[in-house]
Motif scaffolding. Structure first.
Motif, PDB file in Angstrom:
ATOM      1  N   UNK A 217       0.332  -1.015  -0.084  1.00  0.00           N
ATOM      2  CA  UNK A 217       0.004  -0.012  -0.152  1.00  0.00           C
ATOM      3  C   UNK A 217       0.696   1.719  -0.216  1.00  0.00           C
ATOM      4  N   UNK A 218       1.762   1.459   0.707  1.00  0.00           N
ATOM      5  CA  UNK A 218       3.319   2.830   0.514  1.00  0.00           C
ATOM      6  C   UNK A 218       3.772   2.326  -0.816  1.00  0.00           C
ATOM      7  N   UNK A 219       3.520   1.699  -1.392  1.00  0.00           N
ATOM      8  CA  UNK A 219       4.645   1.839  -2.528  1.00  0.00           C
ATOM      9  C   UNK A 219       5.500   1.020  -2.332  1.00  0.00           C
ATOM     10  N   UNK A 220       6.232  -0.421  -1.608  1.00  0.00           N
ATOM     11  CA  UNK A 220       7.817  -0.648  -0.947  1.00  0.00           C
ATOM     12  C   UNK A 220       7.866  -1.785  -1.106  1.00  0.00           C
ATOM     13  N   UNK A 221       6.866  -2.700  -1.571  1.00  0.00           N
ATOM     14  CA  UNK A 221       6.761  -4.420  -2.698  1.00  0.00           C
ATOM     15  C   UNK A 221       6.467  -4.255  -3.414  1.00  0.00           C
ATOM     16  N   UNK A 222       7.930  -5.450  -4.061  1.00  0.00           N
ATOM     17  CA  UNK A 222       7.854  -5.956  -5.437  1.00  0.00           C
ATOM     18  C   UNK A 222       7.824  -7.207  -5.555  1.00  0.00           C
ATOM     19  N   UNK A 223       7.688  -7.559  -6.776  1.00  0.00           N
ATOM     20  CA  UNK A 223       6.966  -9.368  -6.278  1.00  0.00           C
ATOM     21  C   UNK A 223       7.795 -10.055  -8.309  1.00  0.00           C
ATOM     22  N   UNK A 224       8.665 -10.621  -7.779  1.00  0.00           N
ATOM     23  CA  UNK A 224       9.088 -11.343  -9.523  1.00  0.00           C
ATOM     24  C   UNK A 224       9.033 -12.725  -9.943  1.00  0.00           C
ATOM     25  N   UNK A 225       9.071 -13.126 -10.924  1.00  0.00           N
ATOM     26  CA  UNK A 225       9.027 -14.233 -11.087  1.00  0.00           C
ATOM     27  C   UNK A 225       9.571 -14.936 -10.942  1.00  0.00           C
ATOM     28  N   UNK A 226       9.892 -17.098 -10.684  1.00  0.00           N
ATOM     29  CA  UNK A 226      11.044 -16.929 -10.197  1.00  0.00           C
ATOM     30  C   UNK A 226      11.254 -18.076 -11.591  1.00  0.00           C
ATOM     31  N   UNK A 227      12.772 -18.171 -11.516  1.00  0.00           N
ATOM     32  CA  UNK A 227      13.115 -18.463 -12.976  1.00  0.00           C
ATOM     33  C   UNK A 227      13.340 -20.282 -12.833  1.00  0.00           C
ATOM     34  N   UNK A 228      12.448 -21.116 -12.987  1.00  0.00           N
ATOM     35  CA  UNK A 228      11.910 -22.229 -12.302  1.00  0.00           C
ATOM     36  C   UNK A 228      10.949 -22.452 -12.170  1.00  0.00           C
ATOM     37  N   UNK A 229      10.471 -23.463 -11.147  1.00  0.00           N
ATOM     38  CA  UNK A 229       9.290 -23.708 -10.468  1.00  0.00           C
ATOM     39  C   UNK A 229       9.164 -24.025  -8.853  1.00  0.00           C
ATOM     40  N   UNK A 230       8.613 -23.817  -8.355  1.00  0.00           N
ATOM     41  CA  UNK A 230       7.387 -24.548  -7.150  1.00  0.00           C
ATOM     42  C   UNK A 230       6.563 -25.174  -6.750  1.00  0.00           C
ATOM     43  N   UNK A 231       6.623 -26.056  -6.170  1.00  0.00           N
ATOM     44  CA  UNK A 231       5.655 -26.424  -5.237  1.00  0.00           C
ATOM     45  C   UNK A 231       5.481 -26.398  -3.628  1.00  0.00           C
ATOM     46  N   UNK A 232       3.426 -26.958  -3.444  1.00  0.00           N
ATOM     47  CA  UNK A 232       3.796 -26.815  -2.004  1.00  0.00           C
ATOM     48  C   UNK A 232       3.492 -27.429  -1.544  1.00  0.00           C
TER      49      UNK A 232
END
Length: 259
Positions: A217-232
């Motif tokens: 909300x403050x403009x201080x967070x970013x998100x970037x794609x993982x170059x691969x795969x992720x599993x839970x």
């Protein structure tokens, strides 16, 4: 141009699995095996791709097993330094991260102790943090086709610049196909942000997703794609899928990283 290395890593590894039968009774979740290594060994390998040499490991359930594995395997093999911190009560991921405050005064990576991510590198996350001095967090994301998984994890909306617009924990109606994963880059400002995060009314925990939501909300967070795969990994089927994923992707990654 390479971004600066991230020298310190924090691994929250306090939790126990609850849906894995006998494994849940005898092992902390981070010690479940994926092929020839427990999950936490692969977490450490990923942290080292960021440049990490010093680790803060947060433990609770059957923590001596985790301590022994680091001391007998990871420290001698990888020449890393490690500090163990006991989390007395499991009061949320944000509180677990806050326990690393005495050891960390520079940008650092957090990878959840049960996170299974297979990636070529994490340079884009490092570049994003370096390029945006206002950023307190860069969270890894993947595209998720399964709406059920989005409803059981967290859903992220981002601008084309990478700035995070919204993050929702376990949304009833996901607003995007982007799922946050257990890989984060933080600046030390995160500790103050956690202090300002309220405890949830339902679970009575301090959740890092809420901290990140407020930063977004403050403009201080970013998100970037993982170059691969992720599993839970929550069930035996998930664990089997991780094994299969490992055997399919590991030869490619070994070739890529040695080239």
């Amino acid at each position: 141009m390479q971004a600066p290395s991230i020298r310190k890593a924090l691994i929250p590894a306090a939790g126990a699995g609850t849906r894995m039968g006998y494994l849940s009774a005898i092992l902390p979740k981070c010690m479940y095996p994926v092929a020839d290594k427990p999950i936490i060994h692969r977490v450490v390998d990923n942290a080292r791709l960021f440049g990490a040499e010093e680790f803060v490991v947060i433990t609770h359930f059957k923590e001596q097993i985790v301590h022994d594995y680091f001391r007998e395997v990871l420290v001698p093999e990888l020449k890393i330094r490690v500090h163990f911190v006991h989390q007395k009560a499991l009061t949320g991921l944000a509180d677990a991260i806050a326990l690393g405050r005495d050891f960390i005064d520079e940008p650092f990576v957090v990878i959840l102790g049960d996170d299974y991510t297979v990636a070529t590198d994490f340079e884009n996350l490092k570049h994003t943090l370096a390029a945006h001095p206002e950023a307190v967090v860069v969270e890894g994301i993947v595209r998720e086709k399964d709406a059920r998984k989005l409803r059981n994890t967290c859903c992220v909306t981002r601008a084309s610049s990478g700035r995070m617009l919204r993050i929702v924990e376990k949304p009833r109606r996901p607003t995007s196909s982007l799922r946050g994963v257990g890989v984060y880059l933080f600046r030390p400002d995160i500790f103050q942000a956690i202090e300002r995060t309220p405890v949830t009314a339902v679970r009575h925990e301090r959740e890092i997703t809420e901290t990140i939501r407020r930063l977004a909300q403050q403009g201080r967070a970013y998100a970037e794609f993982i170059r691969g795969t992720n599993l839970n990994i929550n069930t035996f089927d998930d664990l089997l899928l991780a094994w299969n994923t490992h055997f399919h992707l590991e030869p490619f990654l070994n070739t890529f990283r040695s080239s």
